[in-house]
Design a protein around this motif. Structure first.
Motif, PDB file in Angstrom:
ATOM      1  N   LEU A   6       1.047  -1.305  -0.033  1.00 54.94           N
ATOM      2  CA  LEU A   6      -0.222   0.019  -0.200  1.00 54.94           C
ATOM      3  C   LEU A   6       0.827   1.077   0.172  1.00 54.94           C
ATOM      4  O   LEU A   6       1.563   1.451   0.689  1.00 54.94           O
ATOM      5  CB  LEU A   6      -0.884  -0.084   1.249  1.00 54.94           C
ATOM      6  N   ALA A   7       0.737   1.786  -0.924  1.00 55.47           N
ATOM      7  CA  ALA A   7       1.092   3.280  -0.927  1.00 55.47           C
ATOM      8  C   ALA A   7       0.603   4.179  -1.113  1.00 55.47           C
ATOM      9  O   ALA A   7      -0.888   4.561  -1.462  1.00 55.47           O
ATOM     10  CB  ALA A   7       1.885   3.011  -2.775  1.00 55.47           C
ATOM     11  N   ILE A   8       0.568   5.850   0.319  1.00 52.39           N
ATOM     12  CA  ILE A   8      -0.558   6.896   0.341  1.00 52.39           C
ATOM     13  C   ILE A   8       0.730   7.495  -0.319  1.00 52.39           C
ATOM     14  O   ILE A   8       1.726   8.211   0.217  1.00 52.39           O
ATOM     15  CB  ILE A   8      -0.851   6.813   1.227  1.00 52.39           C
ATOM     16  N   SER A   9      -0.091   8.353  -1.419  1.00 52.96           N
ATOM     17  CA  SER A   9       0.659   9.496  -2.652  1.00 52.96           C
ATOM     18  C   SER A   9       1.245  10.735  -1.233  1.00 52.96           C
ATOM     19  O   SER A   9       0.064  10.820  -1.193  1.00 52.96           O
ATOM     20  CB  SER A   9      -0.020   9.603  -3.713  1.00 52.96           C
ATOM     21  N   SER A  10       1.857  12.018  -2.004  1.00 53.77           N
ATOM     22  CA  SER A  10       1.402  12.633  -1.009  1.00 53.77           C
ATOM     23  C   SER A  10       0.159  13.471  -1.174  1.00 53.77           C
ATOM     24  O   SER A  10       0.161  14.563  -0.311  1.00 53.77           O
ATOM     25  CB  SER A  10       3.073  13.710  -1.821  1.00 53.77           C
ATOM     26  N   THR A  11      -0.111  13.282  -2.503  1.00 54.63           N
ATOM     27  CA  THR A  11      -1.236  14.522  -2.740  1.00 54.63           C
ATOM     28  C   THR A  11      -3.032  13.536  -1.722  1.00 54.63           C
ATOM     29  O   THR A  11      -4.526  13.687  -2.491  1.00 54.63           O
ATOM     30  CB  THR A  11      -1.666  14.828  -4.117  1.00 54.63           C
ATOM     31  N   SER A  12      -2.353  12.668  -0.775  1.00 56.66           N
ATOM     32  CA  SER A  12      -3.735  11.635  -0.632  1.00 56.66           C
ATOM     33  C   SER A  12      -4.227  11.649   0.940  1.00 56.66           C
ATOM     34  O   SER A  12      -2.749  11.706   1.800  1.00 56.66           O
ATOM     35  CB  SER A  12      -3.385  10.782  -1.031  1.00 56.66           C
ATOM     36  N   LYS A  13      -4.643  11.393   1.644  1.00 56.41           N
ATOM     37  CA  LYS A  13      -5.191  11.221   2.283  1.00 56.41           C
ATOM     38  C   LYS A  13      -5.867   9.368   2.858  1.00 56.41           C
ATOM     39  O   LYS A  13      -6.815   9.491   2.144  1.00 56.41           O
ATOM     40  CB  LYS A  13      -5.893  12.278   3.320  1.00 56.41           C
ATOM     41  N   LEU A  14      -5.788   8.723   3.339  1.00 57.04           N
ATOM     42  CA  LEU A  14      -6.455   7.510   3.965  1.00 57.04           C
ATOM     43  C   LEU A  14      -6.934   7.707   5.199  1.00 57.04           C
ATOM     44  O   LEU A  14      -6.403   7.876   5.920  1.00 57.04           O
ATOM     45  CB  LEU A  14      -5.617   6.535   4.008  1.00 57.04           C
ATOM     46  N   ILE A  15      -8.180   7.577   5.284  1.00 51.12           N
ATOM     47  CA  ILE A  15      -8.931   7.211   6.601  1.00 51.12           C
ATOM     48  C   ILE A  15      -9.671   5.728   6.899  1.00 51.12           C
ATOM     49  O   ILE A  15      -9.993   5.686   6.376  1.00 51.12           O
ATOM     50  CB  ILE A  15     -10.133   7.692   6.097  1.00 51.12           C
ATOM     51  N   PHE A  22      -1.058  -5.727   5.015  1.00 55.30           N
ATOM     52  CA  PHE A  22      -0.371  -5.478   4.424  1.00 55.30           C
ATOM     53  C   PHE A  22       1.110  -5.879   3.707  1.00 55.30           C
ATOM     54  O   PHE A  22       1.939  -6.988   5.143  1.00 55.30           O
ATOM     55  CB  PHE A  22      -0.561  -3.726   3.924  1.00 55.30           C
ATOM     56  N   ASN A  23       1.817  -5.942   3.142  1.00 50.90           N
ATOM     57  CA  ASN A  23       3.554  -6.550   2.965  1.00 50.90           C
ATOM     58  C   ASN A  23       3.994  -4.908   3.391  1.00 50.90           C
ATOM     59  O   ASN A  23       4.845  -5.178   4.364  1.00 50.90           O
ATOM     60  CB  ASN A  23       3.457  -6.826   1.501  1.00 50.90           C
ATOM     61  N   ASN A  24       4.056  -4.142   2.855  1.00 56.81           N
ATOM     62  CA  ASN A  24       4.943  -3.391   3.017  1.00 56.81           C
ATOM     63  C   ASN A  24       4.321  -1.680   2.691  1.00 56.81           C
ATOM     64  O   ASN A  24       3.082  -1.824   1.400  1.00 56.81           O
ATOM     65  CB  ASN A  24       5.464  -3.036   1.741  1.00 56.81           C
ATOM     66  N   LEU A  25       4.110  -1.003   3.340  1.00 59.34           N
ATOM     67  CA  LEU A  25       3.820   0.674   3.520  1.00 59.34           C
ATOM     68  C   LEU A  25       3.535   1.838   3.886  1.00 59.34           C
ATOM     69  O   LEU A  25       5.055   2.017   4.060  1.00 59.34           O
ATOM     70  CB  LEU A  25       2.297   1.131   5.605  1.00 59.34           C
ATOM     71  N   THR A  26       3.928   2.429   2.634  1.00 57.31           N
ATOM     72  CA  THR A  26       4.906   3.762   2.044  1.00 57.31           C
ATOM     73  C   THR A  26       3.433   5.010   2.137  1.00 57.31           C
ATOM     74  O   THR A  26       2.762   4.602   1.659  1.00 57.31           O
ATOM     75  CB  THR A  26       5.412   3.533   0.729  1.00 57.31           C
ATOM     76  N   ILE A  27       4.324   5.965   2.746  1.00 62.64           N
ATOM     77  CA  ILE A  27       3.796   7.206   3.212  1.00 62.64           C
ATOM     78  C   ILE A  27       4.596   8.297   2.801  1.00 62.64           C
ATOM     79  O   ILE A  27       5.113   8.805   3.442  1.00 62.64           O
ATOM     80  CB  ILE A  27       3.098   7.185   4.803  1.00 62.64           C
ATOM     81  N   ASP A  28       3.502   9.324   1.903  1.00 60.98           N
ATOM     82  CA  ASP A  28       4.321  10.182   1.464  1.00 60.98           C
ATOM     83  C   ASP A  28       3.147  10.899   1.940  1.00 60.98           C
ATOM     84  O   ASP A  28       3.400  12.806   1.583  1.00 60.98           O
ATOM     85  CB  ASP A  28       4.330   9.692  -0.038  1.00 60.98           C
ATOM     86  N   GLY A  29       1.730  10.614   1.947  1.00 58.65           N
ATOM     87  CA  GLY A  29       0.413  12.094   2.165  1.00 58.65           C
ATOM     88  C   GLY A  29       0.099  11.512   3.680  1.00 58.65           C
ATOM     89  O   GLY A  29       0.834  11.379   4.546  1.00 58.65           O
ATOM     90  N   ILE A  30      -1.475  11.189   4.628  1.00 61.29           N
ATOM     91  CA  ILE A  30      -1.491  11.193   5.846  1.00 61.29           C
ATOM     92  C   ILE A  30      -2.506   9.613   5.909  1.00 61.29           C
ATOM     93  O   ILE A  30      -2.835   9.386   5.073  1.00 61.29           O
ATOM     94  CB  ILE A  30      -2.138  12.352   5.570  1.00 61.29           C
ATOM     95  N   LEU A  31      -1.961   9.285   6.963  1.00 57.67           N
ATOM     96  CA  LEU A  31      -2.623   8.406   7.335  1.00 57.67           C
ATOM     97  C   LEU A  31      -3.395   8.666   9.057  1.00 57.67           C
ATOM     98  O   LEU A  31      -2.977   9.230   9.239  1.00 57.67           O
ATOM     99  CB  LEU A  31      -1.462   7.504   7.697  1.00 57.67           C
ATOM    100  N   THR A  32      -4.759   8.768   8.412  1.00 60.16           N
ATOM    101  CA  THR A  32      -4.786   8.767   9.879  1.00 60.16           C
ATOM    102  C   THR A  32      -6.299   7.484  10.224  1.00 60.16           C
ATOM    103  O   THR A  32      -6.340   6.806   9.645  1.00 60.16           O
ATOM    104  CB  THR A  32      -6.033  10.224  10.112  1.00 60.16           C
ATOM    105  N   HIS A  33      -7.411   8.274  11.156  1.00 58.92           N
ATOM    106  CA  HIS A  33      -8.559   7.650  10.876  1.00 58.92           C
ATOM    107  C   HIS A  33      -9.871   8.720  11.682  1.00 58.92           C
ATOM    108  O   HIS A  33      -9.467   9.608  12.272  1.00 58.92           O
ATOM    109  CB  HIS A  33      -8.451   6.340  12.854  1.00 58.92           C
ATOM    110  N   VAL A  56       9.389  11.734   4.271  1.00 58.66           N
ATOM    111  CA  VAL A  56       9.698  13.043   4.520  1.00 58.66           C
ATOM    112  C   VAL A  56       8.436  13.653   3.624  1.00 58.66           C
ATOM    113  O   VAL A  56       7.713  13.974   2.768  1.00 58.66           O
ATOM    114  CB  VAL A  56      10.596  13.858   3.784  1.00 58.66           C
ATOM    115  N   GLY A  57       7.399  14.314   4.862  1.00 59.56           N
ATOM    116  CA  GLY A  57       5.903  15.458   3.834  1.00 59.56           C
ATOM    117  C   GLY A  57       4.942  14.145   4.702  1.00 59.56           C
ATOM    118  O   GLY A  57       4.142  14.455   4.457  1.00 59.56           O
ATOM    119  N   GLY A  58       5.645  12.918   4.606  1.00 63.51           N
ATOM    120  CA  GLY A  58       4.328  11.923   5.322  1.00 63.51           C
ATOM    121  C   GLY A  58       3.821  11.851   6.465  1.00 63.51           C
ATOM    122  O   GLY A  58       4.989  11.813   7.768  1.00 63.51           O
ATOM    123  N   GLU A  59       3.246  11.346   6.927  1.00 63.90           N
ATOM    124  CA  GLU A  59       2.836  11.186   8.607  1.00 63.90           C
ATOM    125  C   GLU A  59       1.366  10.626   8.272  1.00 63.90           C
ATOM    126  O   GLU A  59       0.633   9.681   7.740  1.00 63.90           O
ATOM    127  CB  GLU A  59       2.463  12.583   8.747  1.00 63.90           C
TER     128      GLU A  59
END
Length: 190
Positions: A6-15, A22-33, A56-59
């Protein structure tokens, strides 16, 4: 969906309100609930068979997503008086000038609870919300060059308490990176 990478792009926010693997998780955007109210409904619970990378820039950010004002196991004291108490979680909530902060609860080694809300004068002068909950199990390497944040909300009303900081549970084989992990309580009225 689950599995794979799973990859979260810099322009994306996943709730993320449902436990996932998952196997691997890469965050350039935001992961939250989603934000909670007076009961625990939402929290972040991810298991990774590979690596977690927060660039950098991901959170991963669950600031203010815990119990609302005056709610939770460690809610700050509320009442029609100036200076309500702060919300608690792993430590006691700050005492207000007239009302006590909430009491300690939860595990210090395996935190999974939500943070509690600060005490309120009225619903029109609410305390801050507590923090959400992050639970991450990473079999491989966790690289944090961005940030993981679980901070409580400052008081909202003029004379109310701040929300508690809270819950970052991270189990990993290797931890590396130059980023930050923050779990602090919000400011209360003084």
């Amino acid at each position: 969906s689950e599995g794979g990478d799973l990859a979260i792009s810099s322009t994306s926010k996943l709730i993320a309100n449902t436990a996932r693997s998952f196997n691997n998780l890469t965050i350039d955007g935001i992961l939250t609930h989603s934000g909670n109210g007076t009961i625990k409904e939402y929290y972040l619970d991810y298991s990774l068979s590979g690596d977690l990378t927060v660039n950098v820039g991901g959170e991963i950010n669950v600031n203010h997503k815990g119990y609302q004002y005056s709610a939770g196991l460690g809610a700050g004291g509320s009442g029609l008086t100036s200076g309500n108490g702060g919300g608690a979680y792993g430590g006691e909530g700050g005492d207000g000038p007239n009302l006590l902060g909430g009491g300690v609860y939860g595990s210090t080694t395996e935190p999974t609870d939500l943070g509690s809300g600060g005490g309120s004068y009225t619903s029109g002068d609410p305390g801050g919300s507590g923090v959400g909950a992050i639970k991450l199990a990473v079999t491989g390497t966790t690289t944090i060059n961005g940030g993981i944040s679980a901070s409580g909300q400052n008081y909202v009303g003029a004379i109310s308490g701040g929300g508690s900081g809270g819950s970052i549970g991270l189990a990993t084989n290797v931890l590396t990176g130059t980023g930050t992990m923050t779990a602090i309580g919000g400011l209360g009225y003084t």
